[in-house]
Every structure is written in structure tokens, then in C-alpha cells.
Scaffold this motif. Sequence first.
Motif, PDB file in Angstrom:
ATOM      1  N   TRP A 299      -5.987 -34.591 -19.974  1.00 29.53           N
ATOM      2  CA  TRP A 299      -5.508 -33.529 -19.337  1.00 29.53           C
ATOM      3  C   TRP A 299      -4.130 -33.543 -18.842  1.00 29.53           C
ATOM      4  O   TRP A 299      -3.301 -33.117 -19.219  1.00 29.53           O
ATOM      5  CB  TRP A 299      -6.446 -32.995 -18.505  1.00 29.53           C
ATOM      6  N   ASP A 329      -9.861 -33.145 -23.542  1.00 30.83           N
ATOM      7  CA  ASP A 329      -9.680 -32.200 -22.515  1.00 30.83           C
ATOM      8  C   ASP A 329      -9.372 -30.844 -23.209  1.00 30.83           C
ATOM      9  O   ASP A 329      -9.573 -30.783 -24.431  1.00 30.83           O
ATOM     10  CB  ASP A 329      -9.022 -32.379 -21.307  1.00 30.83           C
ATOM     11  N   ASP A 330      -9.243 -29.859 -22.653  1.00 31.45           N
ATOM     12  CA  ASP A 330      -8.981 -28.497 -22.840  1.00 31.45           C
ATOM     13  C   ASP A 330      -8.081 -28.351 -24.033  1.00 31.45           C
ATOM     14  O   ASP A 330      -6.985 -29.106 -24.078  1.00 31.45           O
ATOM     15  CB  ASP A 330      -8.303 -27.665 -21.625  1.00 31.45           C
ATOM     16  N   TRP A 374     -14.448 -31.828 -23.462  1.00 27.42           N
ATOM     17  CA  TRP A 374     -14.497 -30.729 -22.524  1.00 27.42           C
ATOM     18  C   TRP A 374     -14.986 -29.498 -23.095  1.00 27.42           C
ATOM     19  O   TRP A 374     -14.605 -29.189 -24.416  1.00 27.42           O
ATOM     20  CB  TRP A 374     -12.870 -30.778 -22.316  1.00 27.42           C
ATOM     21  N   ARG A 406      -6.660 -16.694 -14.454  1.00 29.24           N
ATOM     22  CA  ARG A 406      -6.366 -17.613 -15.402  1.00 29.24           C
ATOM     23  C   ARG A 406      -6.437 -16.957 -16.764  1.00 29.24           C
ATOM     24  O   ARG A 406      -6.730 -17.471 -17.856  1.00 29.24           O
ATOM     25  CB  ARG A 406      -7.263 -18.815 -15.462  1.00 29.24           C
ATOM     26  N   LYS A 439     -17.876 -32.667 -20.187  1.00 27.99           N
ATOM     27  CA  LYS A 439     -17.123 -32.128 -19.092  1.00 27.99           C
ATOM     28  C   LYS A 439     -17.300 -30.720 -19.014  1.00 27.99           C
ATOM     29  O   LYS A 439     -16.741 -30.053 -19.882  1.00 27.99           O
ATOM     30  CB  LYS A 439     -15.775 -32.496 -19.064  1.00 27.99           C
ATOM     31  N   ASP A 441     -16.633 -27.359 -17.766  1.00 29.21           N
ATOM     32  CA  ASP A 441     -15.828 -26.608 -16.824  1.00 29.21           C
ATOM     33  C   ASP A 441     -15.967 -25.141 -16.470  1.00 29.21           C
ATOM     34  O   ASP A 441     -16.738 -24.634 -17.110  1.00 29.21           O
ATOM     35  CB  ASP A 441     -14.470 -26.905 -17.300  1.00 29.21           C
ATOM     36  N   ASN A 443     -13.545 -22.123 -14.613  1.00 27.30           N
ATOM     37  CA  ASN A 443     -12.352 -21.942 -13.964  1.00 27.30           C
ATOM     38  C   ASN A 443     -11.905 -20.693 -13.430  1.00 27.30           C
ATOM     39  O   ASN A 443     -10.593 -20.397 -13.269  1.00 27.30           O
ATOM     40  CB  ASN A 443     -11.162 -22.282 -14.782  1.00 27.30           C
ATOM     41  N   CYS A 486     -17.320 -29.569 -13.330  1.00 23.76           N
ATOM     42  CA  CYS A 486     -16.235 -29.132 -13.163  1.00 23.76           C
ATOM     43  C   CYS A 486     -15.805 -27.731 -12.696  1.00 23.76           C
ATOM     44  O   CYS A 486     -16.654 -26.968 -13.686  1.00 23.76           O
ATOM     45  CB  CYS A 486     -14.899 -29.738 -14.135  1.00 23.76           C
ATOM     46  N   GLY A 488     -12.593 -25.934 -11.766  1.00 27.09           N
ATOM     47  CA  GLY A 488     -11.129 -25.843 -11.404  1.00 27.09           C
ATOM     48  C   GLY A 488     -10.896 -27.132 -10.217  1.00 27.09           C
ATOM     49  O   GLY A 488     -10.435 -27.050  -9.397  1.00 27.09           O
ATOM     50  N   GLY A 489     -11.723 -28.191 -10.953  1.00 24.90           N
ATOM     51  CA  GLY A 489     -11.821 -29.353  -9.831  1.00 24.90           C
ATOM     52  C   GLY A 489     -13.274 -29.187  -9.148  1.00 24.90           C
ATOM     53  O   GLY A 489     -14.131 -29.138  -9.779  1.00 24.90           O
ATOM     54  N   TRP A 505     -16.262 -33.431 -11.258  1.00 27.79           N
ATOM     55  CA  TRP A 505     -15.089 -33.919 -10.948  1.00 27.79           C
ATOM     56  C   TRP A 505     -14.704 -33.206  -9.598  1.00 27.79           C
ATOM     57  O   TRP A 505     -14.665 -32.118  -9.207  1.00 27.79           O
ATOM     58  CB  TRP A 505     -14.068 -33.006 -12.170  1.00 27.79           C
ATOM     59  N   ASP A 508      -9.008 -30.804  -8.528  1.00 26.43           N
ATOM     60  CA  ASP A 508      -7.737 -30.931  -9.160  1.00 26.43           C
ATOM     61  C   ASP A 508      -6.718 -31.712  -8.861  1.00 26.43           C
ATOM     62  O   ASP A 508      -5.631 -31.841  -9.282  1.00 26.43           O
ATOM     63  CB  ASP A 508      -7.364 -29.483  -9.753  1.00 26.43           C
ATOM     64  N   GLU A 564      -6.081 -40.488 -15.749  1.00 25.90           N
ATOM     65  CA  GLU A 564      -5.702 -39.474 -16.390  1.00 25.90           C
ATOM     66  C   GLU A 564      -4.273 -39.348 -16.636  1.00 25.90           C
ATOM     67  O   GLU A 564      -3.426 -38.636 -15.917  1.00 25.90           O
ATOM     68  CB  GLU A 564      -6.455 -38.019 -15.503  1.00 25.90           C
TER      69      GLU A 564
HETATM   70  C1  DGJ Z   1      -9.476 -27.326 -14.593  1.00 23.57           C
HETATM   71  C2  DGJ Z   1     -10.082 -28.809 -14.493  1.00 23.57           C
HETATM   72  O1  DGJ Z   1     -10.418 -29.251 -13.228  1.00 23.57           O
HETATM   73  C3  DGJ Z   1      -8.980 -29.697 -15.115  1.00 23.57           C
HETATM   74  O2  DGJ Z   1      -9.331 -31.040 -14.971  1.00 23.57           O
HETATM   75  C4  DGJ Z   1      -8.935 -29.478 -16.712  1.00 23.57           C
HETATM   76  O3  DGJ Z   1      -9.969 -29.615 -17.412  1.00 23.57           O
HETATM   77  C5  DGJ Z   1      -8.468 -27.950 -16.755  1.00 23.57           C
HETATM   78  N1  DGJ Z   1      -9.267 -27.204 -16.049  1.00 23.57           N
HETATM   79  C6  DGJ Z   1      -8.398 -27.582 -18.475  1.00 23.57           C
HETATM   80  O4  DGJ Z   1      -8.081 -26.467 -18.452  1.00 23.57           O
END
Ligand code: DGJ
Length: 707
Positions: A299, A329-330, A374, A406, A439, A441, A443, A486, A488-489, A505, A508, A564
Motif C-alpha cells: 500500500w 492491497d487496494d 486486500w 472517501r 486484509k 478493510d 473505510n 482493518c 481505515g487503520g 491493523w 493508518d 509497508e
Molecule cells: C485503509 C487502510 O488502513 C490502508 O492500510 C489501506 O489498505 C487503504 N485503506 C486502502 O484503501
Amino acid sequence: MIRKKGQIIRLDTPHTTLVVKADSAEYLYYGKKLASTVGFEYLAGTPCKMFSQYGFDDYTEPSVLLENADGGFSTAFTYSRSKILTEKPEIPGLPSSYGEGKTIELKYVDTPTRVALYLYYTVFEDSDVIAVSSKLVNASKKELHIRRLASLQLDLLGDYSFVTFEGTWARERQKISRTVGKGVFYNDSKKGSSSHNRNPFVMAEGKDGVYAFNLVYSGNHKEIFEACESGRTRVLTGINDFMFRWTLAPGEEFDAPEAVMCYAPDEDGVSSEMHAFVGEHIVRGKWKKKERPVLVNNWEGTYFDFNEEKILDIARAAQRTGVELFVLDDGWFGNRCDDHRALGDWYDNVEKTGGGLKHLADKIRELGLDFGIWVEPEMINEDSDLFRAHPNFAMRIPGREPTRMRDQLMLNLADEKVQNYVVRVITDVIARSGAAYVKWDYNRSFTDCYGKGVVQGEYFHRYMLGYYRIVSRITKKFPSVLFEGCAGGGGRLDLGNLCYLQQFWTSDDTDARQRVKIQDGTSYGYPQTIMGAHVSACPNHQTGDSNPLETRFNVACGGVLGYELDMSKFSEEELEIVSKQIAFYKEYRKVLQFGDYYRLGDAFGGNVTGFMTVSKDKNTAVAVVIAYEYIIAGPELTIGFKGLNPAAVYEVTTREQDNYKDVLSFTAGGDLLMNGKIPMRDLYADTQSWENSRRLYARMFVFKKAK
Ligand code: DGJ
């Protein structure tokens, strides 16, 4: 162990005792383990209750609030019966702790409405954490509405300060301690998730010790802390009653999520009880006790800008250093070239992956690395094929412009059709890539809470029930896969998620200085085994700060280590440093990931802080000592190590670091090492090399019991 004598019920854990009186729903004692077995009846008549309701002369925040069929809010739950269960009942649709233990079930009935309130307290043989839950059953012929049902109420006599773990995106779980005096304070989330802002783990600290609480839930939560004039302090924890109104039809039951509590004389004691409990009774499956792989995640190395060659370059460099897992990742799916589009289109972007997910995953595996992927299953972009085909899958209020965060919307997981769709597509992603790691996520936060047919007061919780259905079905299908949550962290790092996802996670923010506090705050309620912690590039992408590569590694060893950044950009010298780091990590991985964890110094106060992990037999330990700043002609830096055997003698060495070439080596007794006054002058030894400004000073110590 649970013993019942008349109305007195006594629950013993290895180091604590809880005594309640069933008929009056009173707490008679909770604290350090008691040897005495008599005298509890004399304590009866305290104002400390196991539940509370509106309609008596108790005007403290109630644990149960019903809107009855007649429109009134009063209830008068009175004792019906109690029984000891040898098997812990599951909580339908919700995650909960597991393991061998005994449970006491207590039943109270409100006669006019014919509603029953059940309370459950479970003790496990090997844990000081007590699991508590509650449920309501409507035995009447009329519908009623639940306005609040706390999972746990603990009333304490005395004054306590209330400790919470608060923050925001990229600054999660900063420890805050407050004295409430007299009055009400609450810690909550209205974001739909347990949130970055206020974690459900809280503590009440008083002269008699520390009481800690957490909730096995990932949605809106509320912890109420009320200090009354009478000298009683009430702690409630449960689903947030904000916008909550649950219809309980005749014959139905409502289950509140499980809460957990423990007592210890101090904060370190509480953390070690919570860590052991999470490791033994929350985290499940193959990875429960299995050492976690060292990973590289692309990422921060590439963001959305990658192709097959770039990914393989990173993987090749990573492989040379001893990394074991590559996480893509993304950006690998649909038309995902930035964060405005394609969420929901979980099919391969053939161009970016050079021929599809399986193709790229196979190439990574050929290099000897495992492959991880991810996903963000709960989300949808309006610019996606999924949205074009099923706009009604999105969570939005008809006739209103949705709020975009987002640039994305959430899926309406309260809808079973959407749940089934998500299970199907995400199962397919994992199966076709052969991923060894996922992972998961998430967000954004809730805003447009609406689902056709779902009453609005129920929406937040119905979403969570849908989410748990999905995540439990997917994780069951892939028992060998390591799942990392995860949001956004660390925006949904909680015990509910950890029942399915073995790690999370943490944040971030990958800047080492910020991470010291974030990881330290997280460690109060959660073990290091669940905290993802990565070495990232400098200047750091979140703060712009720079720290030596060795310092970044030392700090990342406070959780599950990963890298990372674009490792293909490493010089030969850097590759050599990282190879040595990973070799060291693998040698001490067991103690770093699964040893008993201790905080050193004060991450939220002083200049010197750090952490330490100690093997169960206390023969091996690793410590990282950190100074936030170099204070010229400042006070002597000292530290007290923790958790060692005071009677043992240890050979102590420092890890050879690229920026601290001189290895310290000495022999000392465990009691001396723990006396709090071990000088750390050497921490500043590299002040001559100014290659990084504003940096942390961090050094790693290894302790081995002398033969
Ligand atoms: C938020 C995550 O916390 C990041 O590590 C990463 O995976 C991004 N999203 C990807 O969009």
C-alpha cells in the motif's frame, strides 16, 4: 468456580472473587480473591445492583429501559430463579467468548408486562476475566420496545477515575484518565462501528485497584460512568441507546452483546488478564497460537499505481530479506485506479495484475512467499458495475442525497440478499487467489441508515448482525487463512471482530513516534499478537517525520511485524539491515508475539517509554526502550524492566543495530533489573549521526537466563 448457597452466589477466578445476592440482585463483593467463605449476608442491603430500571427511587442511569405496550417506561423486575449452567450458552447471531467454564443464569420478571430479564455471568478456570451478558424475553401477547439494554452493570462503592482510549483516524487509543467527581460521563460511538474515536475498552481506577471492561461488539457502544452522591459509582456497558428502539414482539427475545470485566490491583495486572483472555477465549482457530508471518504490504509502496512488474520487484526484494508473505492491497480489481471507483467489482483487473489474481498470486508463490489479498467487502462506489446493476444494494435514504465518505457508500448489510451476495463474491476472491491471508478493510462510517423494511431504531444493530453473519460464514469456509481486520487503520479494533479476525491493523499512522503511543494505548486492553505493526518509508507519509530504519523496526516489534514500503528501492546496505532484522525477529518471534507483554516507562507522560515481552518460563525476554527526545544535559535516563524472575540471573545484551554498533553486554539479577533504576545512557549514543532529524531513540535488549 461458581458456588451457590441459598441466595448467595460466589464466583471465583484464579485471582478474584465476585459475590452476588440473587434475590436482591446485589453485588456484595468484587475484588481480590477471598479466602473467607462466611459473612456475606451481613453485607446485604448495599446500593450496588446487578441491573437497574426506571420506576423506583433509583435515578442513576438505568441498565434496562423499556417502552411498554401501555406506553409507560416503568418496570419492576423481581427475582424469579437462578441456576448454574455447565455449558456457556451461545448468544444467537453475535460473537462471544468461548471455552470451558461455568455460567450462572439469573432470571427476573416484570409481572405486569410478563417480560423476563436474564443475566449471565461466566467464569473460566484459567482466566480472571468474567463474561457477562443479558437478554430480554417477551412472554406477553403484546409488542414492546427496548430503549436500552446494557450488557453489564457494575456498581462499586467509592471514588474512581475513568480511563478511556480515545483519538481519531491515525491517532487511535490515546489513554485519557479523568476524575468525574460527582456526575455522569460517557464514552461512546455513534459511527456505526466501535470507532477510531472511543474504544469500548475502559477502566475504573480507585484506591482498591483497577476494574476493566470491554464489549464483544463492533458497532455503536456506550459506557456510562456515574458517580453518585451516595458514594456509589455505576459502570454500564452495552449497545449505544442512541437512535435505538428495538421492537420485541410477543414470544421474541433480544440478546445484548457480551461484555467482559476483570479486576486487578493495578493497570499492568488488568492488561495481563485481558491479554490472556483474548488469546485464550476470544481468538479462535488455527492461528490462535501460531506464529504470525512477516509480511510486506504494497500500500504505502505503490498506492494504486502498480502493475505486475512493480509487484514482483517488491516481492523479489522482500524474498531476499526473509519476508514470508506478500499482501496485495487496494487497487487490484475492476477499474480501481483511484479511490473514487470500483468498490464492489471484485473481479480481476487483468492489466494491473498482469493476467489475473491467480496468475500474480502464483508468481508470488513461485518466489517462495505466501500470497495475501486486500478486500473491502462492505462498501460500494456509485461508479461501479455493482452499483449500476444493483443501486438498491447501497445504504441510502430514498429521496435524499447520500453522504459520501472517501467517495463511497456502504452496502445495506441488514438485507439478507446483500449478505449472500457479499459471501459469494468474497469467497470467490479468496478461493481463486488461493490467499493465505486476507486484509478485511472498512473505510467509512454510517450516515444514511436505511434499509427497506428495517425500522430505523434497529438499523445499526441489524447491520451488525448482517456483518457478523457474513464474516462468520467466510472465516468458517477458510479455516487456514489468517484474517487481519482493518478500518481505515484501527477504527473497528474490538473484541467482536477478534472473534473472527485474528489480528487488526492498529492504525493508518505508521510513523514510529506516533505508533509508540498508539500501540501502547492499544496494549491496555489487547495483546500484541493482534496488533499489525509495519516498518514504512521515511519521510513518513502521514507525518513527514524521519526515523532510522532500525528505530522503525524496534517500534514495529511491539506488534506483528510487517514492512509497508517499496522494498525494491532499498539499497544493498538497507537490504542487509532488513535481513538481519527479520532473522532476529524470527529467532525471538515466539516471545515477541506470544510472550507476556509489559509496558515500560510512560508513553503518555515521560520521556522514556517502551515495552517488553517475557516468555512464559521467564527464561527469555526482549525489551525495547525508547526516548522521545534528546534532552541536552538532561536528567539521567533510567528504566525498570518488568516480568523477569527476580531470583534468576540474566545475561543481557543489546541487539546490534546499524546505528548502534556497540553491543552492550552484562549479567544482572532479575530483581536488580526490575528495580526501576537501570541507566539507559547508551540510548543517546548515536547522537553524533544526524541523518534523521526529530527522531526517536530506541534500543532493543535481549535477556537470557544464565545457565
Ligand atoms: C485503509 C487502510 O488502513 C490502508 O492500510 C489501506 O489498505 C487503504 N485503506 C486502502 O484503501
